[in-house]
Design an enzyme around this catalytic site. Structure first.
Site, PDB file in Angstrom:
ATOM      1  N   CYS A 112       0.813  -1.227   0.000  1.00  0.00           N
ATOM      2  CA  CYS A 112       0.000   0.000   0.000  1.00  0.00           C
ATOM      3  C   CYS A 112       0.842   1.269   0.000  1.00  0.00           C
ATOM      4  CB  CYS A 112      -0.948   0.015   1.194  1.00  0.00           C
ATOM      5  SG  CYS A 112      -2.062  -1.379   1.207  1.00  0.00           S
ATOM      6  N   HIS A 249      -3.664   7.360   3.009  1.00  0.00           N
ATOM      7  CA  HIS A 249      -4.006   6.044   2.468  1.00  0.00           C
ATOM      8  C   HIS A 249      -5.414   5.690   2.933  1.00  0.00           C
ATOM      9  CE1 HIS A 249      -3.969   1.973   1.256  1.00  0.00           C
ATOM     10  NE2 HIS A 249      -3.750   1.458   2.448  1.00  0.00           N
ATOM     11  N   ASN A 279     -10.227  -0.061  -0.221  1.00  0.00           N
ATOM     12  CA  ASN A 279      -8.766   0.012  -0.089  1.00  0.00           C
ATOM     13  C   ASN A 279      -8.126  -0.421  -1.406  1.00  0.00           C
ATOM     14  OD1 ASN A 279      -6.055  -0.306   0.468  1.00  0.00           O
ATOM     15  ND2 ASN A 279      -6.363  -1.336   2.424  1.00  0.00           N
TER      16      ASN A 279
HETATM   17  O1  UT7 Z   1      -3.925  -1.164   3.587  1.00  0.00           O
HETATM   18  C1  UT7 Z   1      -2.972  -1.919   4.265  1.00  0.00           C
HETATM   19  C2  UT7 Z   1      -3.108  -1.818   5.722  1.00  0.00           C
HETATM   20  N1  UT7 Z   1      -4.364  -2.379   6.138  1.00  0.00           N
HETATM   21  C3  UT7 Z   1      -5.006  -1.799   7.121  1.00  0.00           C
HETATM   22  O2  UT7 Z   1      -4.594  -0.764   7.594  1.00  0.00           O
HETATM   23  C4  UT7 Z   1      -6.212  -2.487   7.679  1.00  0.00           C
HETATM   24  C5  UT7 Z   1      -6.178  -2.425   9.179  1.00  0.00           C
HETATM   25  N2  UT7 Z   1      -7.261  -3.131   9.838  1.00  0.00           N
HETATM   26  C6  UT7 Z   1      -8.547  -2.753   9.775  1.00  0.00           C
HETATM   27  O3  UT7 Z   1      -8.910  -1.865   9.045  1.00  0.00           O
HETATM   28  C7  UT7 Z   1      -9.534  -3.429  10.697  1.00  0.00           C
HETATM   29  O4  UT7 Z   1      -8.828  -4.203  11.649  1.00  0.00           O
HETATM   30  C8  UT7 Z   1     -10.549  -4.338   9.958  1.00  0.00           C
HETATM   31  C9  UT7 Z   1     -11.558  -3.487   9.215  1.00  0.00           C
HETATM   32  C10 UT7 Z   1      -9.843  -5.258   8.997  1.00  0.00           C
HETATM   33  C11 UT7 Z   1     -11.332  -5.197  10.963  1.00  0.00           C
HETATM   34  O5  UT7 Z   1     -11.953  -4.356  11.921  1.00  0.00           O
HETATM   35  P1  UT7 Z   1     -11.814  -4.674  13.477  1.00  0.00           P
HETATM   36  O6  UT7 Z   1     -12.654  -3.698  14.180  1.00  0.00           O
HETATM   37  O7  UT7 Z   1     -10.348  -4.708  13.801  1.00  0.00           O
HETATM   38  O8  UT7 Z   1     -12.476  -6.096  13.610  1.00  0.00           O
HETATM   39  P2  UT7 Z   1     -11.816  -7.476  14.086  1.00  0.00           P
HETATM   40  O9  UT7 Z   1     -10.868  -7.999  13.062  1.00  0.00           O
HETATM   41  O10 UT7 Z   1     -11.350  -7.341  15.499  1.00  0.00           O
HETATM   42  O11 UT7 Z   1     -13.098  -8.408  14.081  1.00  0.00           O
HETATM   43  C12 UT7 Z   1     -14.210  -8.174  14.967  1.00  0.00           C
HETATM   44  C13 UT7 Z   1     -15.288  -9.202  14.677  1.00  0.00           C
HETATM   45  C14 UT7 Z   1     -14.770 -10.632  14.645  1.00  0.00           C
HETATM   46  O12 UT7 Z   1     -15.736 -11.458  15.210  1.00  0.00           O
HETATM   47  P3  UT7 Z   1     -15.591 -11.984  16.751  1.00  0.00           P
HETATM   48  O13 UT7 Z   1     -14.292 -12.741  16.781  1.00  0.00           O
HETATM   49  O14 UT7 Z   1     -15.567 -10.740  17.577  1.00  0.00           O
HETATM   50  O15 UT7 Z   1     -16.801 -12.835  16.919  1.00  0.00           O
HETATM   51  C15 UT7 Z   1     -14.683 -10.926  13.164  1.00  0.00           C
HETATM   52  O16 UT7 Z   1     -14.821 -12.299  12.874  1.00  0.00           O
HETATM   53  O17 UT7 Z   1     -15.856  -8.940  13.401  1.00  0.00           O
HETATM   54  C16 UT7 Z   1     -15.862 -10.150  12.627  1.00  0.00           C
HETATM   55  N3  UT7 Z   1     -15.750  -9.815  11.228  1.00  0.00           N
HETATM   56  C17 UT7 Z   1     -16.820  -9.531  10.462  1.00  0.00           C
HETATM   57  N4  UT7 Z   1     -18.132  -9.492  10.735  1.00  0.00           N
HETATM   58  C18 UT7 Z   1     -18.956  -9.145   9.720  1.00  0.00           C
HETATM   59  C19 UT7 Z   1     -14.625  -9.695  10.476  1.00  0.00           C
HETATM   60  N5  UT7 Z   1     -14.949  -9.348   9.226  1.00  0.00           N
HETATM   61  C20 UT7 Z   1     -16.304  -9.244   9.186  1.00  0.00           C
HETATM   62  C21 UT7 Z   1     -17.216  -8.887   8.182  1.00  0.00           C
HETATM   63  N6  UT7 Z   1     -18.538  -8.872   8.502  1.00  0.00           N
HETATM   64  N7  UT7 Z   1     -16.831  -8.580   6.941  1.00  0.00           N
END
Ligand code: UT7
Length: 322
Positions: A112, A249, A279
């Site tokens: 990225c 970004h 993204n």
């Molecule tokens: O561009 C390169 C660099 N990339 C980034 O900077 C991305 C950085 N990360 C992020 O933007 C965020 O961490 C995400 C958007 C990827 C995820 O958001 P989060 O608030 O960190 O969620 P999480 O990964 O902690 O997941 C929370 C919950 C999980 O369920 P449990 O374990 O709490 O039951 C996931 O399984 O959300 C669940 N989950 C979803 N639920 C519905 C993960 N993806 C989804 C989804 N729909 N698409």
């Protein structure tokens, strides 16, 4: 001597994928995607489109704005994670498509942060007088390396391209750039198969896709970007109050908001395109820049902070007098 952005351009594929479309493919909701990422829709390339074809259109648009032709370009550099083929490199394919010959044509793969790396390198060539008109591009076909059954990634990544034309200037243009990386984080965000590692798996047709430990990436991204903006301002000797626009970004609206808070900038001074672009990795910053230049928000003479963070990890910034 400075390098200055003489023109910007971008391209987004025609097909739009909404959160409602994704609700039909994986176990997700529009509410989850909007609240956790800020994304509402994203663009997806058609099967016949490639990273180079999107890059070429973005480049033509930037060249048109700058008022330059293929004969003027003497340096081409493309940041991408998703090149058309292993070789020849994607910049040479763009070079040929634009009818440019006998110039450097380089591709950098810093995920990225690819556009920030490319901009930093091109800036040095111009400042040293080794190039007079550079094409700097970020382009991605990320939807090709997504597992469409993985809800943690398929709702995030998208396709597109952005470009700028850089020319030398005695008036301030790019004031400073910083690029850096820390390879200890490779397992948090990667596409783990390639040529000299995992090629057998690719050949056997085993499923391969981008993987990300999202919440861990999130924490490092906020931390590194916070330090990066401070370092960039210090290096240029500029106070944060002087910045007119943050062009970050576009990975996640919450990461963008954290960077804005760090700079004491209201969100009205932040270019946010993640809502409708998703993204797009190396394409995200030049796409956001071109969007805000063409809709009239970013004006000549204004001071811009560009920054990006991605797999590796890699990160980069530029402080730009537009
Ligand atoms: O561009 C390169 C660099 N990339 C980034 O900077 C991305 C950085 N990360 C992020 O933007 C965020 O961490 C995400 C958007 C990827 C995820 O958001 P989060 O608030 O960190 O969620 P999480 O990964 O902690 O997941 C929370 C919950 C999980 O369920 P449990 O374990 O709490 O039951 C996931 O399984 O959300 C669940 N989950 C979803 N639920 C519905 C993960 N993806 C989804 C989804 N729909 N698409």
């Amino acid at each position: 001597m400075y390098s200055r952005i003489a023109g910007t351009g971008s391209y987004l594929p025609e097909k739009v994928v909404t959160n409602a479309d994704l609700e039909k493919i994986v176990d997700t909701t529009d509410e989850w995607i909007r609240s956790r990422t800020g994304i509402e829709s994203r663009h997806m390339s058609a099967p016949e489109e490639t990273t180079s074809s999107m890059a070429t259109i973005a480049a033509r648009r930037a060249m048109e704005m700058a008022g330059v032709g293929p004969e003027d370009i003497d340096f081409i550099i493309v940041g991408t994670t998703t090149p058309d083929v292993i070789f020849p490199n994607v910049a040479t394919i763009v070079q040929a498509a634009l009818g440019i010959h006998d110039t450097p044509a380089l591709a950098v793969e810093t995920a990225c942060a690819g556009f920030m790396s490319a901009l930093s390198i091109a800036d040095k060539y111009l400042r040293l007088g080794e190039a007079k008109c550079a094409l700097v591009i970020g382009a991605e076909a990320l939807t090709r390396i997504i597992d469409w059954n993985d809800r943690t990634t398929c709702v995030l990544f998208a396709d597109g391209a952005g470009a700028v034309v850089l020319q030398p200037s005695e008036e301030p243009g790019i004031l400073t750039t910083i690029i850096a990386a820390d390879g200890q984080y490779r397992d948090l965000l990667s596409y783990p198969y390639g040529v000299s590692s995992g090629f057998d798996k690719l050949r056997s047709g085993a499923p391969a896709a981008l993987t990300m430990k999202g919440s861990e990436v999130f924490k490092v991204a906020v931390n590194k970007l916070s330090k990066l903006v401070d370092q960039t301002l210090a290096k240029a000797g500029v106070d944060k109050s002087e910045i007119d626009w943050l062009v970050p970004h576009q990975a996640n609206l919450r990461i963008i908001q954290a960077a804005a808070r760090k700079l004491n900038m209201p969100m009205e001074q932040v270019v946010v395109t993640v809502t409708h672009h998703g993204n797009t990795s190396a394409a995200s910053v030049p796409l956001a820049l071109d969007t805000a230049v063409r809709d009239g928000r970013i004006k000549r003479g204004q001071l811009l902070m560009l920054e990006a963070f991605g797999g590796g990890f890699t990160w980069g910034s530029a402080l730009v007098r537009f």
